[in-house]
Design a protein around this motif. Sequence first.
Motif, short mmCIF file in Angstrom:
data_model
loop_
_atom_site.label_atom_id
_atom_site.label_comp_id
_atom_site.label_asym_id
_atom_site.label_seq_id
_atom_site.Cartn_x
_atom_site.Cartn_y
_atom_site.Cartn_z
N HIS A 1 -3.30 6.48 16.00
CA HIS A 1 -1.82 6.67 15.52
C HIS A 1 -1.39 8.01 15.98
O HIS A 1 -0.08 8.08 15.75
CB HIS A 1 -1.77 6.27 14.00
N ALA A 2 -2.09 8.79 16.85
CA ALA A 2 -1.40 10.16 17.14
C ALA A 2 -0.48 10.06 18.19
O ALA A 2 -0.72 9.13 19.14
CB ALA A 2 -2.39 11.09 17.25
N ARG A 3 0.56 10.87 18.32
CA ARG A 3 1.25 11.01 19.59
C ARG A 3 0.65 11.86 20.60
O ARG A 3 0.97 11.56 22.08
CB ARG A 3 2.72 11.49 19.34
N ILE A 4 -0.27 12.80 20.05
CA ILE A 4 -1.03 13.73 21.09
C ILE A 4 -2.39 13.84 20.51
O ILE A 4 -2.57 13.98 19.27
CB ILE A 4 -0.26 15.21 20.86
N ILE A 5 -3.33 13.75 21.61
CA ILE A 5 -4.68 14.15 21.15
C ILE A 5 -5.21 15.19 21.82
O ILE A 5 -5.04 15.50 23.06
CB ILE A 5 -5.52 12.57 21.61
N ILE A 6 -5.95 16.07 21.32
CA ILE A 6 -6.74 17.33 21.75
C ILE A 6 -8.05 16.71 21.61
O ILE A 6 -8.74 16.54 20.66
CB ILE A 6 -6.46 18.51 20.83
N MET A 7 -8.54 16.48 23.00
CA MET A 7 -10.02 16.19 22.98
C MET A 7 -10.77 17.50 23.23
O MET A 7 -10.61 18.15 24.20
CB MET A 7 -10.14 15.44 24.41
N MET A 8 -11.59 17.63 22.27
CA MET A 8 -12.64 18.95 22.44
C MET A 8 -13.98 18.83 22.72
O MET A 8 -14.48 17.70 22.35
CB MET A 8 -12.43 19.89 21.07
N SER A 9 -14.54 19.50 23.61
CA SER A 9 -15.96 19.66 23.84
C SER A 9 -16.35 20.97 23.89
O SER A 9 -15.49 21.96 24.00
CB SER A 9 -15.86 18.85 25.16
N GLU A 10 -17.65 21.22 24.40
CA GLU A 10 -18.00 22.49 24.84
C GLU A 10 -19.05 22.16 25.91
O GLU A 10 -19.42 21.26 26.29
CB GLU A 10 -18.62 23.24 23.65
N PRO A 11 -19.50 23.38 26.58
CA PRO A 11 -20.32 23.34 27.69
C PRO A 11 -21.59 22.33 27.22
O PRO A 11 -22.26 22.81 26.39
CB PRO A 11 -20.83 24.58 28.02
N GLY A 12 -22.13 21.28 27.90
CA GLY A 12 -23.03 20.52 27.65
C GLY A 12 -22.81 19.31 26.80
O GLY A 12 -23.47 18.66 26.60
N VAL A 13 -21.75 19.31 26.46
CA VAL A 13 -21.33 18.33 25.45
C VAL A 13 -20.25 17.50 25.88
O VAL A 13 -19.16 18.03 26.20
CB VAL A 13 -20.67 19.08 24.06
N PRO A 14 -20.26 16.04 26.10
CA PRO A 14 -19.16 15.26 26.62
C PRO A 14 -18.11 14.90 25.81
O PRO A 14 -18.13 15.13 24.55
CB PRO A 14 -20.07 13.92 26.97
#
Length: 428
Positions: free
Chosen positions: A296-309
Amino acid sequence: MSNNDTICALATAPGGALGIIRVSGSEALSAVSSLCALCCDDVAANTIHYTHIHDGADIIDEAMISVFRAPHSYTGEDSVEISCHGSRYILNKVLELLVHHGCRIAEPGEYTMRAYLNGKMDLSQAEAVADLIASTNRATHHLAMSQLRGGISSELAAMRKKLLKLTSLLELELDFSDHEDLEFADRSELLQLAQQIGAHISQLAESFNTGQALKEGFPVAIIGAPNVGKSTLLNALLNEERAIVSDIQGTTRDTIEDNIQLGGITFRFIDTAGIRHTSDTIEQMGIERSVNAARHARIIIMMSEPGVPYPNIPVSDDQTVIYIENKTEHFQAKHGIGLETLKQQLIAATPQVSDADIIITNARHYEVLCRAEQSLHRVITGLNNGISGDFLSEDLRDVLNILAEITGGQITPQETLNNIFKHFCVGK
């Protein structure tokens, strides 16, 4: 609400240094004159006068009296504004004296309703007053001011003018019904115009989603695996410890929401549970809520860190996705590195509204436009099927009357008007 009464109400929030009491109606000038040495009937319109408010021999307060005469006032009636000190006792006493001299305490929105009934503004402009009062950021203020200046009214007036011309030609054909081959309204021209206006109405209706987002805040879901820094990012954006930060995976088990303003636009951030495979029933429920928040979001912030997909979740075409790899030299939520770039990306992901854009923010307007679109579709279908002019004329009249509901041209039931204005504040 009775339009024959003289009404009064406090027009400013209580507790300030000054308070303004607004009086409107046929007896407004005489009622205020009864409280002070000033005879409002004898002074010029649009003037301000210093005087004292009296209760018998007692002086209640010093006051400035602003006098407006019909039709050149907000309500279109004789009106007076009393500016005095903001003491609750003083303000309540002045209102008590006005009631004693024949006034009635106004209902919420009654001043603006009178302005509408007296032709000072149309219904869409009247509703814009409430939106202007409720505006919480630059974008919503801009939209309310555009509507108050007649932006929506002008759009609808232009459409109705074109439709009315062709409706008149269709009805003229009915006057010459004995001549079966006589056509004053060119059917191809009418079809082209109906399609153009239908597309325009559809565009206005579709803008409602953007209008609602501008009013309530663009929903932004922060999505990622556990411990990649989602809660840390939310705290950094809000500049406060809103979400619990821990090295323990699965700390966030429910969605956490809060708003901030960036570039004059409100964003509603949603911190979500980390997405991973788990046998924990409670954590699994949080993950399901995370996926639902992303949906239901208009904007999605996809977060990861090195080694994590990045998490694999469905994304629609009308959603903007911003990818962030946290704990790198380019972005560190904990230390604020890359935060300003992210803020600019968020602003860029929202629609850029110009002065020429008409955005629908009112649910009633949206509902009316949807009905108008349906009626216009019947006109287009009738034209394609060669329907007779009398039926076309009736369908076109239906479209005209529906569009007029936005500005108030066809609204007469008092119950409908009361329902619209009851959400206003007292004194406006």
